[in-house]
Design a protein around this motif. Sequence first.
Motif, mmCIF file in Angstrom:
data_model
loop_
_atom_site.group_PDB
_atom_site.id
_atom_site.type_symbol
_atom_site.label_atom_id
_atom_site.label_comp_id
_atom_site.label_asym_id
_atom_site.label_seq_id
_atom_site.Cartn_x
_atom_site.Cartn_y
_atom_site.Cartn_z
ATOM 1 N N GLU A 95 2.171 0.985 14.396
ATOM 2 C CA GLU A 95 3.232 0.100 13.933
ATOM 3 C C GLU A 95 2.657 -1.235 13.476
ATOM 4 O O GLU A 95 1.618 -1.680 13.957
ATOM 5 N N GLY A 96 3.357 -1.847 12.552
ATOM 6 C CA GLY A 96 2.995 -3.163 12.051
ATOM 7 C C GLY A 96 4.241 -4.009 11.889
ATOM 8 O O GLY A 96 5.366 -3.495 11.828
ATOM 9 N N SER A 97 4.061 -5.315 11.821
ATOM 10 C CA SER A 97 5.198 -6.225 11.711
ATOM 11 C C SER A 97 5.527 -6.494 10.251
ATOM 12 O O SER A 97 4.646 -6.514 9.388
ATOM 13 N N CYS A 98 6.801 -6.716 9.999
ATOM 14 C CA CYS A 98 7.275 -7.051 8.661
ATOM 15 C C CYS A 98 7.127 -8.552 8.451
ATOM 16 O O CYS A 98 7.448 -9.350 9.336
ATOM 17 N N ALA A 99 6.653 -8.952 7.289
ATOM 18 C CA ALA A 99 6.461 -10.369 7.001
ATOM 19 C C ALA A 99 7.777 -11.095 6.780
ATOM 20 O O ALA A 99 7.832 -12.318 6.898
ATOM 21 N N VAL A 100 8.852 -10.375 6.497
ATOM 22 C CA VAL A 100 10.141 -11.004 6.201
ATOM 23 C C VAL A 100 10.981 -11.170 7.463
ATOM 24 O O VAL A 100 11.545 -12.237 7.711
ATOM 25 N N CYS A 101 11.068 -10.120 8.292
ATOM 26 C CA CYS A 101 11.903 -10.180 9.495
ATOM 27 C C CYS A 101 11.091 -10.184 10.783
ATOM 28 O O CYS A 101 11.632 -10.505 11.843
ATOM 29 N N GLY A 102 9.819 -9.802 10.733
ATOM 30 C CA GLY A 102 8.976 -9.799 11.920
ATOM 31 C C GLY A 102 9.185 -8.621 12.841
ATOM 32 O O GLY A 102 8.589 -8.570 13.917
ATOM 33 N N ILE A 103 10.021 -7.652 12.466
ATOM 34 C CA ILE A 103 10.303 -6.498 13.314
ATOM 35 C C ILE A 103 9.215 -5.450 13.119
ATOM 36 O O ILE A 103 8.727 -5.240 12.010
ATOM 37 N N LEU A 104 8.845 -4.778 14.223
ATOM 38 C CA LEU A 104 7.843 -3.731 14.149
ATOM 39 C C LEU A 104 8.410 -2.512 13.435
ATOM 40 O O LEU A 104 9.569 -2.140 13.626
ATOM 41 N N CYS A 105 7.559 -1.884 12.637
ATOM 42 C CA CYS A 105 7.955 -0.717 11.850
ATOM 43 C C CYS A 105 6.720 0.165 11.687
ATOM 44 O O CYS A 105 5.599 -0.349 11.645
ATOM 45 N N PRO A 106 6.880 1.493 11.616
ATOM 46 C CA PRO A 106 5.707 2.352 11.384
ATOM 47 C C PRO A 106 4.963 1.950 10.117
ATOM 48 O O PRO A 106 5.566 1.680 9.074
ATOM 49 N N CYS A 107 3.647 1.891 10.224
ATOM 50 C CA CYS A 107 2.833 1.459 9.081
ATOM 51 C C CYS A 107 2.998 2.386 7.883
ATOM 52 O O CYS A 107 2.819 1.952 6.739
ATOM 53 N N SER A 108 3.338 3.639 8.138
ATOM 54 C CA SER A 108 3.509 4.574 7.028
ATOM 55 C C SER A 108 4.716 4.232 6.168
ATOM 56 O O SER A 108 4.810 4.677 5.017
ATOM 57 N N LYS A 109 5.670 3.435 6.697
ATOM 58 C CA LYS A 109 6.869 3.066 5.946
ATOM 59 C C LYS A 109 6.783 1.666 5.342
ATOM 60 O O LYS A 109 7.677 1.273 4.593
ATOM 61 N N LEU A 110 5.758 0.906 5.679
ATOM 62 C CA LEU A 110 5.614 -0.450 5.164
ATOM 63 C C LEU A 110 5.015 -0.431 3.763
ATOM 64 O O LEU A 110 4.226 0.446 3.424
ATOM 65 N N THR A 111 5.411 -1.406 2.969
ATOM 66 C CA THR A 111 4.868 -1.574 1.622
ATOM 67 C C THR A 111 4.305 -2.989 1.488
ATOM 68 O O THR A 111 4.618 -3.877 2.278
ATOM 69 N N LEU A 112 3.491 -3.196 0.473
ATOM 70 C CA LEU A 112 2.845 -4.488 0.276
ATOM 71 C C LEU A 112 3.862 -5.542 -0.145
ATOM 72 O O LEU A 112 4.743 -5.289 -0.974
#
Length: 208
Positions: free
Chosen positions: A70-87
Motif C-alpha cells: 500500500e501507498g499513500s495518496c498525495a491528495v487525500c493521504g489515505i492508504l491505497c494498494p499501489c497497484s491502483k495508484l497512478t502518477l
Amino acid sequence: MRSILIPVSTKLKQSGTNGWNISNQKRKEASNLDDISADIKFPPDPPSKELIQKIIHGFSQAQITSIIEEGSCAVCGILCPCSKLTLLTNYKEKLHLLSDNGRVVTRRERKTKSDPVMVIPGPILNFRSDMICPKCAQSLDKNKPPELALANGLWIGDMPTELQNLTLAEQLLIARVRHNRCVVRVSSGMHKMRANAVMFANPTPTIY
C-alpha cells in the motif's frame, strides 16, 4: 328475471395452462436434480496433488508484494494498494483545484514564538507521495476537488521529531484533552457504555 352471461376470457385459460406447464417443468427440473445428487459421491475423495498445488500457487500469487503493498495518496493521504495508484504528474493541470482559496489551511513549523506564522505556498498535498488514488483522480477528472482532499481543512502536517515515539506518560502530559468513560460488562460477556464520555481540558501550559 334475466340471466346475465359474462364471457370467459381466453387469456385466463391460457395463463392457467401456462402456469400448469411451468409447474410441471419445475417438477421435472427438481427430479433431474435429485438424479444428479444421487450420482455424487459423499464424502468426496481427498484432493489430488495437482489440486493442492493449484490452491497453493493461487494463494502465493495473491500474496505478491506488488498486490498487497500500500501507498499513500498525495491528495487525500489515505492508504491505497499501489497497484491502483497512478502518477500525480498526470494531473498537473488540475492541481489548482487543491489550493487553499484564501483560507489558512497549512502552516509552517515554528521553532520559537518569535517565528512568524506562515502558510505553505502551492497546492495542499502530501509531499511524501507522488501518487494519486482512483477516487481523487476521478474527482479531478470532473474538475471537482475531492471530498477527502487535504485542501478541505484536513491537513495536519508532519509530526515533529520531538513528538515521535513518546511513552504513554509523555503522551498524557502533552495531551490537551483527557476523557473519561463508564463501561460495564453485560451478561453476554460484551461491553456496554453506561454513561456519556466526558472530556476535560488539560492545563498543558502549566506543565511547561
